[in-house]
Design a protein around this motif. Structure first.
Motif, PDB file in Angstrom:
ATOM      1  N   LEU A 157       0.943  -1.162   0.056  1.00  0.00           N
ATOM      2  CA  LEU A 157       0.077   0.004  -0.092  1.00  0.00           C
ATOM      3  C   LEU A 157       0.884   1.255  -0.018  1.00  0.00           C
ATOM      4  CD1 LEU A 157      -2.801  -0.870   2.693  1.00  0.00           C
ATOM      5  CD2 LEU A 157      -3.031  -0.511   0.121  1.00  0.00           C
ATOM      6  N   GLU A 158       1.984   1.150   0.674  1.00  0.00           N
ATOM      7  CA  GLU A 158       2.926   2.302   0.767  1.00  0.00           C
ATOM      8  C   GLU A 158       3.413   2.664  -0.457  1.00  0.00           C
ATOM      9  OE1 GLU A 158       6.496   4.030   3.691  1.00  0.00           O
ATOM     10  OE2 GLU A 158       5.956   2.022   3.578  1.00  0.00           O
ATOM     11  N   GLU A 159       3.760   1.592  -1.196  1.00  0.00           N
ATOM     12  CA  GLU A 159       4.430   1.945  -2.330  1.00  0.00           C
ATOM     13  C   GLU A 159       3.639   2.254  -3.524  1.00  0.00           C
ATOM     14  OE1 GLU A 159       5.762  -2.204  -3.414  1.00  0.00           O
ATOM     15  OE2 GLU A 159       7.429  -2.375  -1.703  1.00  0.00           O
ATOM     16  N   ASN A 160       2.363   2.157  -3.301  1.00  0.00           N
ATOM     17  CA  ASN A 160       1.278   2.602  -4.257  1.00  0.00           C
ATOM     18  C   ASN A 160       0.343   3.816  -3.724  1.00  0.00           C
ATOM     19  OD1 ASN A 160       0.747   0.695  -6.406  1.00  0.00           O
ATOM     20  ND2 ASN A 160       1.565  -0.496  -4.703  1.00  0.00           N
ATOM     21  N   GLY A 161       0.993   4.724  -2.727  1.00  0.00           N
ATOM     22  CA  GLY A 161       0.289   5.870  -2.220  1.00  0.00           C
ATOM     23  C   GLY A 161      -0.835   5.458  -1.392  1.00  0.00           C
ATOM     24  N   TYR A 162      -0.823   4.190  -0.895  1.00  0.00           N
ATOM     25  CA  TYR A 162      -2.211   3.818  -0.146  1.00  0.00           C
ATOM     26  C   TYR A 162      -3.339   4.216  -0.914  1.00  0.00           C
ATOM     27  CZ  TYR A 162       1.259   4.063   3.808  1.00  0.00           C
ATOM     28  OH  TYR A 162       2.117   3.560   4.781  1.00  0.00           O
TER      29      TYR A 162
END
Length: 268
Positions: free
Chosen positions: A252-257
């Motif tokens: 999620l962090e890698e995809n901007g949540y």
């Protein structure tokens, strides 16, 4: 009853060397249940009484297995019994006072016979009161098996009798932490597979959400409720769930949540 007998016998044989005499005792109990009338409400009380007598002379492992047979008998009996649902409907306030009293008396009788009457969405359902039966047999069962029964009861109470789909993200996270801790502290026991399935059902619900509680808000971003629930599970840090949720949070962090194809493809 034959399938259940084979299941519990194989479990005990896998756990320890079961003397043939004890295996025969379990077989005798299975046959005793088969002799009880399988379509009359009072038969459940008779079966519970027979189970208490049997368990008094058994080891906890054998008593656990006997309970499986008893529960299967209770389910079969409930399915085959023609309960007077019309009389139970007579408890409606528009009915005559005499009919309402008869309905109350009948429901009390069913309660004495270890049945519970559930009213939901205009329907009346009669079920065996398994929690009550388990409580009465507590002194005979192994501590871990009874702890499992108690945890299932807590699951039911936590949701107020609702389905898991209606649980809030925070409640799911708390129940997930509970089951991970329970499994971490558990050795091989009869209901181990059922406990794992319960834990995994909560984990799936927490990762993928539901129509009632979607993971992502209308703007496509991770909802605040799920973010809080994920952090709660990671703080527990016991068992499978913290690891899975940790991996999901990294994605999620890698995809901007934000919701999207990369998140949809998450596997664990």
């Amino acid at each position: 009853m034959k399938y259940s007998f084979c299941r519990v016998l194989l479990f005990i044989l896998g756990l320890t060397v079961l003397p043939l005499a004890k295996a025969q005792i379990l077989q005798d109990f299975s046959e005793r249940l088969d002799e009880v009338n399988g379509d009359r409400p009072e038969s459940l009380a008779l079966a519970v009484g027979a189970c208490k007598e049997f368990m008094a002379d058994c080891t906890p492992a054998v008593a656990d297995s006997a309970y499986v047979l008893l529960e299967d008998f209770a389910v079969m009996l409930t399915r085959n019994t023609d309960f007077n649902l019309i009389l139970l409907q007579s408890g409606n306030r528009d009915r005559h006072a005499r009919e309402k009293k008869a309905a109350v008396d009948y429901e009390r009788l069913l309660d004495r016979l270890y049945f519970s009457v559930i009213r939901k969405n205009g329907l009346i359902i009669v079920r065996p009161d398994l929690f009550r039966i388990q409580t009465e047999l507590k002194d005979y069962l192994s501590p871990r098996t009874y702890a499992y029964f108690d945890a299932v009861r807590q699951d039911t109470n936590a949701g107020g009798g609702t389905e898991i789909l209606d649980f809030s993200p925070e409640e799911i996270a708390r129940r997930l932490c509970y089951w991970d801790e329970f499994l971490s502290d558990s050795t091989f026991f009869l209901y181990g597979e059922e406990a794992v399935r319960r834990r995994d059902a909560y984990l799936e619900q927490l990762i993928f959400g539901s129509g009632n509680h979607p993971v992502f808000a209308e703007d496509g971003l991770l909802s605040e409720a799920y973010g809080k629930a994920y952090r709660l599970v990671m703080e527990c840090d016991r068992g499978k769930s913290a690891s899975v949720v940790g991996d999901y949070m990294k994605l999620l962090e890698e995809n901007g949540y934000r919701d999207g194809p990369a998140v949809w493809m998450f596997k664990y």
